[in-house]
Design an enzyme around this catalytic site. Structure first.
Site, PDB file in Angstrom:
ATOM      1  N   PRO A  10       0.804  -1.229   0.000  1.00 24.03           N
ATOM      2  CG  PRO A  10       0.152  -0.842   2.222  1.00 24.03           C
ATOM      3  CD  PRO A  10       1.004  -1.752   1.364  1.00 24.03           C
ATOM      4  CB  SER A  12       3.090   6.506  -3.617  1.00 26.21           C
ATOM      5  OG  SER A  12       4.354   6.048  -4.060  1.00 26.21           O
ATOM      6  CB  SER A 140       3.853   5.618 -14.291  1.00 30.02           C
ATOM      7  OG  SER A 140       4.701   4.539 -13.905  1.00 30.02           O
ATOM      8  CE  LYS A 193      12.525   3.831 -13.202  1.00 24.56           C
ATOM      9  NZ  LYS A 193      11.826   4.634 -12.181  1.00 24.56           N
ATOM     10  CB  ILE A 281      12.478   2.112  -0.232  1.00 23.96           C
ATOM     11  CG1 ILE A 281      12.413   1.385   1.110  1.00 23.96           C
ATOM     12  CG2 ILE A 281      13.418   1.371  -1.183  1.00 23.96           C
ATOM     13  CD1 ILE A 281      11.847  -0.006   1.042  1.00 23.96           C
TER      14      ILE A 281
END
Length: 338
Positions: A10, A12, A140, A193, A281
């Protein structure tokens, strides 16, 4: 057709993807260890720590029991940190009683083994408890998906029917999914990336301008492509959504944790100070170590990754690391082996 989807994680991104699924009419359950957070999702329909402005659809059910969350699920979406993937997959295997499709939207390489996330999932989840594994990745930000900004990402699987199923689960007028069969390329681009985003943030923190930012992104993409091809990826994948697309968004947005962490490093903060300041993290830190070790193992030249590794793990000065990259011997540009 309405599907039952379990979202594991849960944070973001897990919350934003759960919202997309719920708005598309699916039955969505979301699992996490933190009871206070799950209670907040169920009673207040918010997740303030991760997406403070989002009102979560009331149809989404929060669960602290993994067994309850995955019960009779048609699909299970892993959105937990890379370091937790193996442990959660093991718990899933113990408690799963059917054969859902496994999807993951995490980005990283496992420490030590250097394995991609889908490899870890396939090792830990036997075939009788999965009907395929699909990677969901691309440019995204959860903050933008949550407010219905236009977003396009990729569903990758060796089984194209499985990728198309995931495409049908998520597609709507603001969230578009393309399919791809190059799992190696999609996962490699997604993981690496974050390393280049640390560098892009550091470049900004050091005060360099647009020329330097373009340089690190372009040459960073060359490094990602070289390692990916050495691992068996299709080089064309790296000019797609999970390659250059994800690289652009992660290296240029203040929403990017990795960019923000790199920016603080460039401003002179220590790694410990940066991680404490972030409070979440930063996948690029651990991925840098795994990718550096993998590049040594596969004999792939990755000077930007090596420089960031030295900054993170050997205490090298950021500005000196950038200078040394510029002073390397001259190279040709269009070679995967250089």
């Amino acid at each position: 057709m309405k599907q039952k989807v379990a979202v594991l994680g849960p944070g973001s991104w897990g919350t934003a993807l759960a919202q997309v699924l719920a708005e598309n009419g699916h039955e969505v359950r979301i699992w996490g260890h933190n009871k206070a957070q799950i209670d907040e999702i169920n009673t207040q329909h918010t997740n303030h720590h991760y997406l403070p402005d989002l009102v979560i659809p009331e149809s989404i059910q929060g669960k602290v029991s993994l067994e309850e969350c995955i019960e009779e699920a048609d699909a299970v979406l892993f959105v937990v940190p890379t370091k937790a993937i193996r442990t959660v997959a093991q718990e899933f295997t113990e408690k799963c009683k059917n054969q859902p499709l496994i999807i993951h939207a995490s980005k990283g390489l496992e420490q030590g083994s250097h394995k991609r996330i889908s490899e870890v999932l396939m090792e830990e989840i036997p075939t009788e408890k999965r009907r395929g594994v699909v990677v969901l990745s691309g440019p995204s930000h959860a903050e933008e998906v949550a407010v219905h900004d236009i977003t396009t990402i990729t569903a990758a699987s060796e089984k194209i029917a499985a990728a198309k199923y995931v495409q049908s689960l998520f597609m709507n007028d603001y969230f578009r999914i393309y399919t791809n069969d190059d799992v190696i390329g999609v996962e490699t681009g997604a993981a690496l990336k974050n390393i280049i985003a640390l560098g892009a943030g550091a470049i900004h923190g050091l005060g360099f301008g647009d020329d330097a930012k373009a340089a690190i992104m372009t040459r960073g993409l060359a490094e990602i492509s070289r390692l990916g091809v050495a691992m068996g990826a299709n080089p064309l994948t790296f000019i797609g959504l999970s390659g250059v697309g994800d690289l652009i968004v992660t290296c240029t947005s203040v929403h990017s944790r990795n960019w923000r962490a790199g920016n603080l490093l460039g401003k002179g903060h220590s790694l410990d100070e940066v991680l404490e300041n972030m409070g979440m993290i930063v996948e690029g830190v651990s991925t840098t170590k795994a990718a550096y070790e993998l590049s040594q193992q596969l004999n792939v030249d990755m000077p930007i990754t090596a420089a960031i590794y030295k900054v993170l793990y050997e205490g090298k000065d950021v500005k000196q690391a950038a200078k040394e990259i510029m002073l390397r011997d001259g190279k040709t540009e269009n070679e995967f082996s250089i």
